[in-house]
Design a protein around this motif. Structure first.
Motif, PDB file in Angstrom:
ATOM      1  N   GLY A   1       0.815  -1.213   0.000  1.00 24.86           N
ATOM      2  CA  GLY A   1       0.000   0.000   0.000  1.00 24.86           C
ATOM      3  C   GLY A   1       0.841   1.252   0.000  1.00 24.86           C
ATOM      4  N   LEU A   2       1.938   1.198   0.733  1.00 20.45           N
ATOM      5  CA  LEU A   2       2.850   2.331   0.782  1.00 20.45           C
ATOM      6  C   LEU A   2       3.443   2.616  -0.593  1.00 20.45           C
ATOM      7  CD1 LEU A   2       3.939   4.155   3.052  1.00 20.45           C
ATOM      8  CD2 LEU A   2       5.907   2.617   3.175  1.00 20.45           C
ATOM      9  N   ALA A   3       3.849   1.553  -1.285  1.00 20.24           N
ATOM     10  CA  ALA A   3       4.402   1.708  -2.630  1.00 20.24           C
ATOM     11  C   ALA A   3       3.391   2.349  -3.569  1.00 20.24           C
ATOM     12  CB  ALA A   3       4.835   0.340  -3.174  1.00 20.24           C
ATOM     13  N   GLN A   4       2.145   1.967  -3.426  1.00 23.19           N
ATOM     14  CA  GLN A   4       1.102   2.550  -4.273  1.00 23.19           C
ATOM     15  C   GLN A   4       0.902   4.027  -3.968  1.00 23.19           C
ATOM     16  OE1 GLN A   4      -3.313   1.555  -3.923  1.00 23.19           O
ATOM     17  NE2 GLN A   4      -2.711   0.369  -5.704  1.00 23.19           N
ATOM     18  N   GLU A   5       0.943   4.393  -2.711  1.00 27.47           N
ATOM     19  CA  GLU A   5       0.791   5.799  -2.336  1.00 27.47           C
ATOM     20  C   GLU A   5       1.934   6.639  -2.903  1.00 27.47           C
ATOM     21  OE1 GLU A   5      -1.738   7.135  -0.932  1.00 27.47           O
ATOM     22  OE2 GLU A   5      -2.809   5.317  -0.365  1.00 27.47           O
ATOM     23  N   ILE A   6       3.147   6.137  -2.818  1.00 25.06           N
ATOM     24  CA  ILE A   6       4.295   6.875  -3.334  1.00 25.06           C
ATOM     25  C   ILE A   6       4.208   7.000  -4.849  1.00 25.06           C
ATOM     26  CG2 ILE A   6       6.806   6.896  -3.559  1.00 25.06           C
ATOM     27  CD1 ILE A   6       6.904   5.347  -0.903  1.00 25.06           C
ATOM     28  N   ALA A   7       3.881   5.900  -5.533  1.00 25.77           N
ATOM     29  CA  ALA A   7       3.792   5.931  -6.999  1.00 25.77           C
ATOM     30  C   ALA A   7       2.751   6.934  -7.472  1.00 25.77           C
ATOM     31  CB  ALA A   7       3.460   4.538  -7.524  1.00 25.77           C
ATOM     32  N   ALA A   8       1.693   7.108  -6.687  1.00 28.22           N
ATOM     33  CA  ALA A   8       0.612   8.006  -7.091  1.00 28.22           C
ATOM     34  C   ALA A   8       1.055   9.466  -7.119  1.00 28.22           C
ATOM     35  CB  ALA A   8      -0.581   7.839  -6.161  1.00 28.22           C
ATOM     36  N   VAL A   9       2.064   9.822  -6.323  1.00 29.86           N
ATOM     37  CA  VAL A   9       2.495  11.219  -6.263  1.00 29.86           C
ATOM     38  C   VAL A   9       3.872  11.436  -6.874  1.00 29.86           C
ATOM     39  CG1 VAL A   9       1.081  11.728  -4.247  1.00 29.86           C
ATOM     40  CG2 VAL A   9       3.432  10.942  -3.920  1.00 29.86           C
ATOM     41  N   ASP A  10       4.582  10.357  -7.183  1.00 28.29           N
ATOM     42  CA  ASP A  10       5.922  10.501  -7.752  1.00 28.29           C
ATOM     43  C   ASP A  10       5.837  10.998  -9.192  1.00 28.29           C
ATOM     44  OD1 ASP A  10       8.882   9.885  -7.361  1.00 28.29           O
ATOM     45  OD2 ASP A  10       8.453   8.807  -9.220  1.00 28.29           O
ATOM     46  N   ARG A  11       6.755  11.863  -9.565  1.00 30.41           N
ATOM     47  CA  ARG A  11       6.718  12.477 -10.900  1.00 30.41           C
ATOM     48  C   ARG A  11       7.939  12.103 -11.748  1.00 30.41           C
ATOM     49  NH1 ARG A  11       2.396  12.508  -9.543  1.00 30.41           N
ATOM     50  NH2 ARG A  11       0.949  14.231  -9.160  1.00 30.41           N
TER      51      ARG A  11
ATOM     52  N   VAL B   1      -7.747  -0.042  -8.232  1.00 32.12           N
ATOM     53  CA  VAL B   1      -6.868  -0.228  -7.084  1.00 32.12           C
ATOM     54  C   VAL B   1      -7.176  -1.589  -6.468  1.00 32.12           C
ATOM     55  CG1 VAL B   1      -6.236   0.622  -4.798  1.00 32.12           C
ATOM     56  CG2 VAL B   1      -6.710   2.248  -6.636  1.00 32.12           C
ATOM     57  N   THR B   2      -6.169  -2.471  -6.430  1.00 32.10           N
ATOM     58  CA  THR B   2      -6.397  -3.839  -5.960  1.00 32.10           C
ATOM     59  C   THR B   2      -5.879  -4.087  -4.544  1.00 32.10           C
ATOM     60  OG1 THR B   2      -4.318  -4.535  -6.978  1.00 32.10           O
ATOM     61  CG2 THR B   2      -6.333  -4.792  -8.288  1.00 32.10           C
ATOM     62  N   ILE B   3      -5.310  -3.089  -3.905  1.00 33.76           N
ATOM     63  CA  ILE B   3      -4.813  -3.275  -2.533  1.00 33.76           C
ATOM     64  C   ILE B   3      -5.926  -3.768  -1.590  1.00 33.76           C
ATOM     65  CG2 ILE B   3      -3.899  -2.079  -0.510  1.00 33.76           C
ATOM     66  CD1 ILE B   3      -1.788  -2.736  -2.581  1.00 33.76           C
ATOM     67  N   PRO B   4      -7.180  -3.258  -1.689  1.00 32.35           N
ATOM     68  CA  PRO B   4      -8.222  -3.802  -0.810  1.00 32.35           C
ATOM     69  C   PRO B   4      -8.428  -5.300  -0.985  1.00 32.35           C
ATOM     70  CG  PRO B   4      -8.944  -1.722  -1.747  1.00 32.35           C
ATOM     71  CD  PRO B   4      -7.678  -2.088  -2.459  1.00 32.35           C
ATOM     72  N   ALA B   5      -8.364  -5.789  -2.225  1.00 27.55           N
ATOM     73  CA  ALA B   5      -8.513  -7.227  -2.467  1.00 27.55           C
ATOM     74  C   ALA B   5      -7.329  -7.984  -1.887  1.00 27.55           C
ATOM     75  CB  ALA B   5      -8.640  -7.499  -3.960  1.00 27.55           C
ATOM     76  N   LEU B   6      -6.141  -7.463  -2.100  1.00 23.93           N
ATOM     77  CA  LEU B   6      -4.944  -8.099  -1.558  1.00 23.93           C
ATOM     78  C   LEU B   6      -4.998  -8.155  -0.037  1.00 23.93           C
ATOM     79  CD1 LEU B   6      -2.047  -9.200  -2.075  1.00 23.93           C
ATOM     80  CD2 LEU B   6      -1.243  -6.840  -1.823  1.00 23.93           C
ATOM     81  N   ARG B   7      -5.407  -7.062   0.579  1.00 28.47           N
ATOM     82  CA  ARG B   7      -5.449  -6.999   2.036  1.00 28.47           C
ATOM     83  C   ARG B   7      -6.499  -7.963   2.603  1.00 28.47           C
ATOM     84  NH1 ARG B   7      -3.030  -3.265   5.059  1.00 28.47           N
ATOM     85  NH2 ARG B   7      -2.812  -1.825   3.312  1.00 28.47           N
ATOM     86  N   SER B   8      -7.652  -8.056   1.929  1.00 29.50           N
ATOM     87  CA  SER B   8      -8.711  -8.942   2.437  1.00 29.50           C
ATOM     88  C   SER B   8      -8.281 -10.402   2.378  1.00 29.50           C
ATOM     89  CB  SER B   8     -10.003  -8.731   1.641  1.00 29.50           C
ATOM     90  OG  SER B   8      -9.865  -9.179   0.301  1.00 29.50           O
ATOM     91  N   ILE B   9      -7.449 -10.737   1.398  1.00 28.68           N
ATOM     92  CA  ILE B   9      -6.933 -12.108   1.306  1.00 28.68           C
ATOM     93  C   ILE B   9      -5.823 -12.325   2.326  1.00 28.68           C
ATOM     94  CG2 ILE B   9      -5.677 -13.719  -0.177  1.00 28.68           C
ATOM     95  CD1 ILE B   9      -7.166 -12.391  -2.567  1.00 28.68           C
ATOM     96  N   ALA B  10      -4.924 -11.345   2.417  1.00 30.84           N
ATOM     97  CA  ALA B  10      -3.764 -11.487   3.308  1.00 30.84           C
ATOM     98  C   ALA B  10      -4.173 -11.615   4.766  1.00 30.84           C
ATOM     99  CB  ALA B  10      -2.839 -10.290   3.124  1.00 30.84           C
ATOM    100  N   ASP B  11      -5.289 -11.022   5.130  1.00 29.97           N
ATOM    101  CA  ASP B  11      -5.744 -11.040   6.526  1.00 29.97           C
ATOM    102  C   ASP B  11      -6.490 -12.316   6.905  1.00 29.97           C
ATOM    103  OD1 ASP B  11      -4.622  -8.577   6.994  1.00 29.97           O
ATOM    104  OD2 ASP B  11      -6.469  -7.447   6.682  1.00 29.97           O
ATOM    105  N   ARG B  12      -6.639 -13.239   5.976  1.00 34.95           N
ATOM    106  CA  ARG B  12      -7.368 -14.471   6.290  1.00 34.95           C
ATOM    107  C   ARG B  12      -6.597 -15.338   7.279  1.00 34.95           C
ATOM    108  NH1 ARG B  12     -10.350 -17.055   1.099  1.00 34.95           N
ATOM    109  NH2 ARG B  12     -11.687 -15.287   0.600  1.00 34.95           N
TER     110      ARG B  12
END
Length: 404
Positions: free
Chosen positions: A29-39, A232-243
């Motif tokens: 998720g952190l990587a996605q946040e950084i990529a969203a603002v990186d230029r 954005v697929t992080i929510p899907a990844l997180r829901s699986i990872a938390d199982r």
């Protein structure tokens, strides 16, 4: 301002983390946040950032857990080592390398996260993370001996065409792919003939539904067309990872496979686009008097709902990417996971996470959204989906479990 925002995001993310946080999804998720603002501009080295990140986290966890075959031939750890320290260190090293403008904030947040871990095995884990990141960063970006496939704008002598080159750079033709050797192996067939029934059918569908002033498109479909621009697929990844029962190495492997499928699909999709150079709906509809098909009719004023992307139409990249990622998810938890498929969006401000019943439904909606937005023809979506599934089938042969 960008660095301040990223720093605040990182700090708030990690200050709230419990000791046993799901480290893979936190850093994903952190990587996605950084990529969203990186230029930083695209380059061949930067194309594989998330592949390197995913493999680094996977190798770091797997060197300790020993559950899967190593892709980067990393040595196994036999002593006591912290998996969490290994994974977050690997992630810190990769992200700091490819996002140097944000290195200070990444390092600061890493120290905060590392401080929450027990001392036992922390140093050994960090050393493994560094080794995993170094191995991932050292992966070649381009195929040895590969040459550029130069794009040439199609025109007739003396006739103007827009001067901007496509968003898919010539250098993409040289990129390393991990799930297949050369993009020619998976090159889709050409789009249908302009005199075909399929062309007329799909032309008229997008002309009606995808127009900016369409009366056939429902209000909710207009919202959906915009929502699906940036999945954005992080929510899907997180829901699986938390199982219950899932381990850190399982989650790191899933994240690595998703990113390999993503990167490898983008290469063959981009090369197909540049090869076939097929026109977008805005061009086709405004020039329908030239396609020699009695089933189509020109509309010289037609405009799409969404701005047309700066690259050729065929095949649909949203569709190939979504289909590839969905197949990886399906292989992990099935098509209809308990709790549904959770996806988000960066295209709508403050967009809520949406829950769909199946991964196939998500693929279907993403594809349809590109018609609703006036960006793609249905046959292009179908070709993109087939291509994504083909890439995913090969991706899923990577990182297999170690035989008992």
């Amino acid at each position: 301002m960008v660095k301040t925002v990223v720093g605040a995001l990182l700090a708030s993310c990690f200050l709230a983390m419990p000791v046993r946080a799901e480290v893979v999804t936190d850093w994903a998720g952190l990587a996605q946040e950084i990529a969203a603002v990186d230029r930083t501009p695209w380059s061949v080295e930067r194309h594989h950032i998330n592949v390197r990140l995913g493999l680094a986290m996977f190798e770091a966890a797997n060197a300790i857990d020993h559950k899967y075959e190593s892709f980067l031939a990393l040595d196994r750890e036999t002593g006591e080592a912290s998996v969490e320290a290994a994974v977050m260190t690997a992630a810190r090293e990769v992200l700091s390398t490819y996002y140097p403008d944000h290195k200070q904030e990444i390092d600061r947040s890493y120290e905060l996260a590392l401080a929450t871990l027990p001392d036992a095995g922390k140093s050994a884990g960090a050393a493994i993370g560094i080794a995993a990141a170094e191995a991932a960063i050292a992966m070649p970006a381009t195929r040895e001996g590969a040459t550029f496939v130069r794009y040439r704008p199609v025109t007739t002598p003396g006739t103007y065409v827009p001067g901007a080159l496509p968003a898919y750079a010539d250098e993409m033709s040289t990129l390393v792919t991990l799930s297949y050797g050369n993009f020619e192996e998976l090159m889709p067939p050409p789009p249908p003939s302009l005199t075909s029934v399929i062309w007329a059918r799909d032309f008229n569908e997008v002309k009606s539904l995808g127009a900016r002033d369409s009366t056939a498109r429902e209000p909710v479909q207009t919202v959906m067309a915009r929502y699906r621009i940036t999945p954005v697929t992080i929510p899907a990844l997180r829901s699986i990872a938390d199982r219950p029962g899932r381990s850190t190495v399982d989650n790191a492997r899933l994240y690595a496979l998703i990113n390999i499928a993503d990167a490898d699909t983008s290469v063959v999709t981009g090369m197909a686009k540049l090869r076939y150079n097929f026109w977008r709906p805005i061009t086709a509809i405004r020039n329908a008097d030239r396609d020699d098909n009695p089933g189509t009719e020109i509309d010289a004023d037609w405009q799409p709902l969404l701005n047309t992307p700066n690259h050729p139409e065929y095949p649909c990249a949203h569709c190939s990417w979504t289909a590839a990622v969905a197949e990886v998810f399906k292989a992990e938890v099935g098509n209809a996971p308990e709790g549904g498929v959770k996806v988000g969006s960066r295209s709508l401000e403050l967009a809520a996470t949406q829950t769909l019943p199946t991964f196939d439904k998500w693929v279907e909606e993403v594809s349809y959204s590109r018609i609703l937005g006036g960006a793609h023809f249905r046959f292009s979506n179908e070709a993109g989906e087939r291509l994504g599934r083909q890439v995913a089938a090969r991706t899923l042969t990577l990182l297999p479990p170690i035989e008992p």
